[in-house]
Motif scaffolding. Sequence first.
Motif, PDB file in Angstrom:
ATOM      1  N   VAL A  50       0.811  -1.282   0.138  1.00  0.00           N
ATOM      2  CA  VAL A  50      -0.040   0.062  -0.057  1.00  0.00           C
ATOM      3  C   VAL A  50       0.831   1.321   0.024  1.00  0.00           C
ATOM      4  N   VAL A  55       2.036   6.160   4.744  1.00  0.00           N
ATOM      5  CA  VAL A  55       0.794   6.022   4.241  1.00  0.00           C
ATOM      6  C   VAL A  55       0.037   4.965   4.950  1.00  0.00           C
ATOM      7  N   ARG A  56       0.653   4.036   5.370  1.00  0.00           N
ATOM      8  CA  ARG A  56       0.105   2.747   5.917  1.00  0.00           C
ATOM      9  C   ARG A  56      -0.692   3.124   7.427  1.00  0.00           C
ATOM     10  N   VAL A  59      -3.849   5.128   6.690  1.00  0.00           N
ATOM     11  CA  VAL A  59      -5.029   4.492   6.216  1.00  0.00           C
ATOM     12  C   VAL A  59      -5.581   3.723   7.336  1.00  0.00           C
ATOM     13  N   ASN A  86      -4.276  -1.575  -2.453  1.00  0.00           N
ATOM     14  CA  ASN A  86      -3.485  -0.444  -2.863  1.00  0.00           C
ATOM     15  C   ASN A  86      -4.179   0.752  -3.244  1.00  0.00           C
ATOM     16  N   LYS A  89      -4.965   4.140  -0.883  1.00  0.00           N
ATOM     17  CA  LYS A  89      -4.282   5.006  -0.218  1.00  0.00           C
ATOM     18  C   LYS A  89      -4.147   6.492  -0.616  1.00  0.00           C
TER      19      LYS A  89
END
Length: 115
Positions: A50, A55-56, A59, A86, A89
């Motif tokens: 992702v 970013v992870r 999310v 994906n 994101k």
Amino acid sequence: MKHYHSLRTTKEFQQVYKTGKSKANRYLVLYCRENQLNYNRFGISVSKKVGNSVVRHRVTRLLRESYRLRESEFKQGFDLVVIARNTVKDEGFHTVESALLHLMKLHRLKRDEKH
């Protein structure tokens, strides 16, 4: 600040993957199985595919908050694992929330509006 129960161990996640039912949409995959408890346990999985850790975590925060705000609308007694795809994101809160609600409806976990 956390008001819900989490799935924590790899074993708990694996049980949901093996014995649960899955439904998916463009942004998320939701695994669900009954847990014989009077509350839901919620787990989130966001792989390195992702994005990077920033970013992870973003999310993860969006998913956690979406679930927390709507938890009272869901039936109780289930283990839930959400896997972020994906495509999620670059999306905002409302898109993530509606994707989660869509999957909860597909699993018939949303309480009736009459109650």
